[in-house]
Write an enzyme that holds these catalytic residues in place. Structure first.
Site, PDB file in Angstrom:
ATOM      1  N   ASP A  53       0.837  -1.206   0.000  1.00 22.67           N
ATOM      2  CA  ASP A  53       0.000   0.000   0.000  1.00 22.67           C
ATOM      3  C   ASP A  53       0.873   1.258   0.000  1.00 22.67           C
ATOM      4  O   ASP A  53       1.948   1.267  -0.589  1.00 22.67           O
ATOM      5  CB  ASP A  53      -0.923  -0.036   1.233  1.00 22.67           C
ATOM      6  CG  ASP A  53      -2.271   0.617   0.983  1.00 22.67           C
ATOM      7  OD1 ASP A  53      -2.320   1.850   0.888  1.00 22.67           O
ATOM      8  OD2 ASP A  53      -3.271  -0.106   0.899  1.00 22.67           O
ATOM      9  N   HIS A  95      -3.675   5.543   3.789  1.00 17.57           N
ATOM     10  CA  HIS A  95      -4.433   4.381   3.325  1.00 17.57           C
ATOM     11  C   HIS A  95      -3.869   3.072   3.866  1.00 17.57           C
ATOM     12  O   HIS A  95      -4.616   2.197   4.328  1.00 17.57           O
ATOM     13  CB  HIS A  95      -4.411   4.400   1.791  1.00 17.57           C
ATOM     14  CG  HIS A  95      -5.408   3.529   1.121  1.00 17.57           C
ATOM     15  ND1 HIS A  95      -5.105   2.254   0.691  1.00 17.57           N
ATOM     16  CD2 HIS A  95      -6.705   3.743   0.783  1.00 17.57           C
ATOM     17  CE1 HIS A  95      -6.168   1.725   0.103  1.00 17.57           C
ATOM     18  NE2 HIS A  95      -7.160   2.610   0.145  1.00 17.57           N
ATOM     19  N   LEU A 106      -8.654  -7.426  13.841  1.00 17.04           N
ATOM     20  CA  LEU A 106      -9.251  -8.753  13.701  1.00 17.04           C
ATOM     21  C   LEU A 106      -8.306  -9.863  14.126  1.00 17.04           C
ATOM     22  O   LEU A 106      -8.750 -10.898  14.639  1.00 17.04           O
ATOM     23  CB  LEU A 106      -9.715  -8.985  12.255  1.00 17.04           C
ATOM     24  CG  LEU A 106     -11.156  -8.570  11.970  1.00 17.04           C
ATOM     25  CD1 LEU A 106     -11.233  -7.088  11.645  1.00 17.04           C
ATOM     26  CD2 LEU A 106     -11.756  -9.382  10.847  1.00 17.04           C
ATOM     27  N   ASN A 179     -13.309   0.745  -6.834  1.00 19.49           N
ATOM     28  CA  ASN A 179     -14.549   1.402  -6.417  1.00 19.49           C
ATOM     29  C   ASN A 179     -15.377   1.889  -7.597  1.00 19.49           C
ATOM     30  O   ASN A 179     -16.528   2.303  -7.416  1.00 19.49           O
ATOM     31  CB  ASN A 179     -14.235   2.596  -5.504  1.00 19.49           C
ATOM     32  CG  ASN A 179     -13.752   2.152  -4.131  1.00 19.49           C
ATOM     33  OD1 ASN A 179     -14.154   1.108  -3.620  1.00 19.49           O
ATOM     34  ND2 ASN A 179     -12.876   2.933  -3.536  1.00 19.49           N
ATOM     35  N   VAL A 192      -7.012 -15.063  -6.661  1.00 19.88           N
ATOM     36  CA  VAL A 192      -6.946 -14.155  -5.511  1.00 19.88           C
ATOM     37  C   VAL A 192      -8.262 -14.178  -4.735  1.00 19.88           C
ATOM     38  O   VAL A 192      -9.274 -14.679  -5.219  1.00 19.88           O
ATOM     39  CB  VAL A 192      -6.613 -12.705  -5.951  1.00 19.88           C
ATOM     40  CG1 VAL A 192      -5.403 -12.695  -6.867  1.00 19.88           C
ATOM     41  CG2 VAL A 192      -7.804 -12.029  -6.612  1.00 19.88           C
ATOM     42  N   SER A 239     -11.551  -0.834  -0.521  1.00 20.97           N
ATOM     43  CA  SER A 239     -10.220  -0.882   0.097  1.00 20.97           C
ATOM     44  C   SER A 239     -10.274  -1.304   1.552  1.00 20.97           C
ATOM     45  O   SER A 239      -9.381  -2.009   2.040  1.00 20.97           O
ATOM     46  CB  SER A 239      -9.561   0.500   0.027  1.00 20.97           C
ATOM     47  OG  SER A 239      -9.112   0.791  -1.259  1.00 20.97           O
TER      48      SER A 239
END
Length: 276
Positions: A53, A95, A106, A179, A192, A239
């Site tokens: 990123d 980002h 998580l 998006n 993926v 994202s």
């Protein structure tokens, strides 16, 4: 392709998870309760996650530090080449920090690595994206979060080859769909874990999409996410759904080390909220 439009206020591909939803699927007959079997007790310990990123702010309290950092930069003497610059770096946009913090929330036990391929305008050369995947393969990463994509048809074959190489190296590439409508890579590839956003407050929300190319939906609308300088912002997008799935993948791998990408996909398929 069906369900390209996400609907009012939603990213592209998210429409599949709204209204009547994507429909029911039949998952593997995992022991009940299925989510307990999948990841209960797995906090990501032993799992290396690369955040490919804009960089990661290792000092952000929601990130909890990184194990290491590299920047992948286009080589000045080769249009399709790249170079690897090792060492600590900042997040040039925010980002990557947002994605890293979601994974950490998580799966708090994961080993996070910052692989910077994007600049201060949140754009980067596709050669750097490719280089980030190659670095993750070569350095034994288990999961790579790629909340980015390329529209370049020129790179279709090269990124496809890299995604397949990752697949056979047991590197789980978790990739955001764009998006905006239209094909982007590597999120279009079957090798993926492709992800789009769905509304809701449950960080473990997961749905399986029966209308390809996007396979999984996860929480990604109206979130408070970590940003630069220890701050947070409110944001929406595919994202931010992607690191939710990356975190779930890390928990599965923490509890069941050695699973292959297709096995982990099958587990997520089975624990999706629309799975029978």
């Amino acid at each position: 392709m069906s369900d390209e439009a996400g609907g009012p206020g939603l990213p592209a591909w998210s429409g599949a998870f709204t209204g009547q939803g994507p429909g029911r699927v039949t998952g593997l007959p995992l022991p009940e309760p299925r989510r307990d079997w999948a990841w209960a007790g797995g906090d990501g310990t032993g799992v290396k996650v690369a955040i490919i990123d804009s960089g990661v702010d290792a000092d952000h309290p929601a990130v909890g530090g990184v194990a290491g950092a590299v920047a992948i930069e286009p080589a000045p003497d080769a249009e399709e080449g790249y170079r690897v610059v090792e060492g600590p770096h900042e997040d040039l946009y925010g980002h990557g920090t947002a994605c890293a913090a979601i994974v950490r929330a998580l799966a708090p036990g994961v080993e996070l690595w910052s692989v910077r391929v994007l600049g201060s305008n949140l754009k980067g050369k596709t050669s750097a994206f490719y280089g980030g995947i190659q670095w993750a393969i070569a350095n034994g990463m288990h999961v790579a979060n790629m909340s980015l994509s390329s529209k370049s048809d020129q790179w279709y074959a090269i990124l496809h080859e890299a995604a397949d190489e990752a697949y056979f190296a047991n590197l789980m590439l978790v990739c955001a769909a764009n998006n905006l409508p239209g094909p982007t890579y590597p999120s279009q590839f079957a090798s993926v874990f492709s992800v789009a956003a769905l509304p809701g407050d449950d960080p473990e929300a997961l749905a399986y999409n029966t209308s390809p190319p996007v396979e999984f939906g996860a929480r990604g609308i109206d979130l408070d996410v970590a940003w630069t300088n220890g701050t947070t912002i409110n944001a929406s997008g595919n994202s931010f759904a992607t690191p939710h799935v990356a975190g779930m993948v890390a928990r599965v791998l923490s509890k069941h080390p050695g699973l292959t990408p297709f096995q982990v996909k099958s587990v997520l398929h089975a624990v999706a909220r629309n799975a029978d």
